[in-house]
Design an enzyme around this catalytic site. Sequence first.
Site, PDB file in Angstrom:
ATOM      1  N   TYR A   1       0.856  -1.183   0.000  1.00  0.00           N
ATOM      2  CA  TYR A   1       0.000   0.000   0.000  1.00  0.00           C
ATOM      3  C   TYR A   1       0.888   1.227   0.000  1.00  0.00           C
ATOM      4  CZ  TYR A   1      -4.015   2.889   1.534  1.00  0.00           C
ATOM      5  OH  TYR A   1      -5.028   3.816   1.641  1.00  0.00           O
TER       6      TYR A   1
ATOM      7  N   LYS B   1      -1.316  -1.353  -4.045  1.00  0.00           N
ATOM      8  CA  LYS B   1      -2.394  -0.372  -4.102  1.00  0.00           C
ATOM      9  C   LYS B   1      -1.729   0.991  -4.195  1.00  0.00           C
ATOM     10  CE  LYS B   1      -6.218   1.744  -1.595  1.00  0.00           C
ATOM     11  NZ  LYS B   1      -6.936   1.889  -0.302  1.00  0.00           N
TER      12      LYS B   1
END
EC number: 4.3.3.7
Length: 288
Positions: A134, A162
């Site tokens: 992330y 992400k």
Amino acid sequence: MNFHGILVPLVTPFHDDLSLNITALAELTEKLIASGVTGLVVCGTTGEYYALNEDERKTVLTTVSKIAKGRVTLIAGINDLSTEGAIKRAAQAKELGYEGLMLSPPPYSLPDQNGVYAHYEKVAKSTSLPIIMYNFPARIGIEIELDTVVKLAEIDNIVAIKESSGSFSRALHLLQTPFKNFEVICGCDDQPVDFFFWGSKSWIAGAGNVFPVEQVAIFNAAQQGDWTKAKQIMQEIYPAIYSMESGNYNQKAKAGCLKGTFNVGPVRLPLSNISLQERHEFLALIKP
């Protein structure tokens, strides 16, 4: 683990006294599954994971797993201030039936890139579950630099990133990198059509709490090559998305849950609740 489609980082419902609202959590889980999402991310940023104690965290993870396991993909957020803490959370997630993990670099400590690599490498070696990295420098304070992403993508169970930097130039660089068995996931709620056009097959969006049906429709239209429809739906929800991205994101994800029809209660400190006026202005952007 299938993460192609819309994955919603669940808000965590609270009663007005700020205690967990497990009934609402269970009902929201069912409603999101019914909306056609691919998966749920539990105890992520939108879920206010940092404001849950360990017992509450286990309760939230267990509640969603019991309802959703085998029906949609289940991913647990395992962020922690330390690498060892993230390892413990990874073990807990596996024990509770989760299929994948989402992990940022540790917040606050501001590790250099050697530290970032070692953090992910150690967590990955500790678990058999696939990990979605992330990248969210606005929250974490540092970025997972492009060269570091390339190196980490070579670790077998690090399967995706992400990308929430907000820079589509960076995202486009990643999307055009010839990775093997590694994918780039849209983590910017105002950029999904751009990500999908360049080959991304996933969108992890806190705004999915507000617009799950619409976001599934955008994904499906993109997969069918119907860019006119994808852009049309995005135009319709964009004013609310822009408002969320402009500030008080978690508060608006809660206020607008299921287009403002489902009460998930307030946020916990250190976040403060938005004013009634700001709430009304935001809800006015959501078309029922």
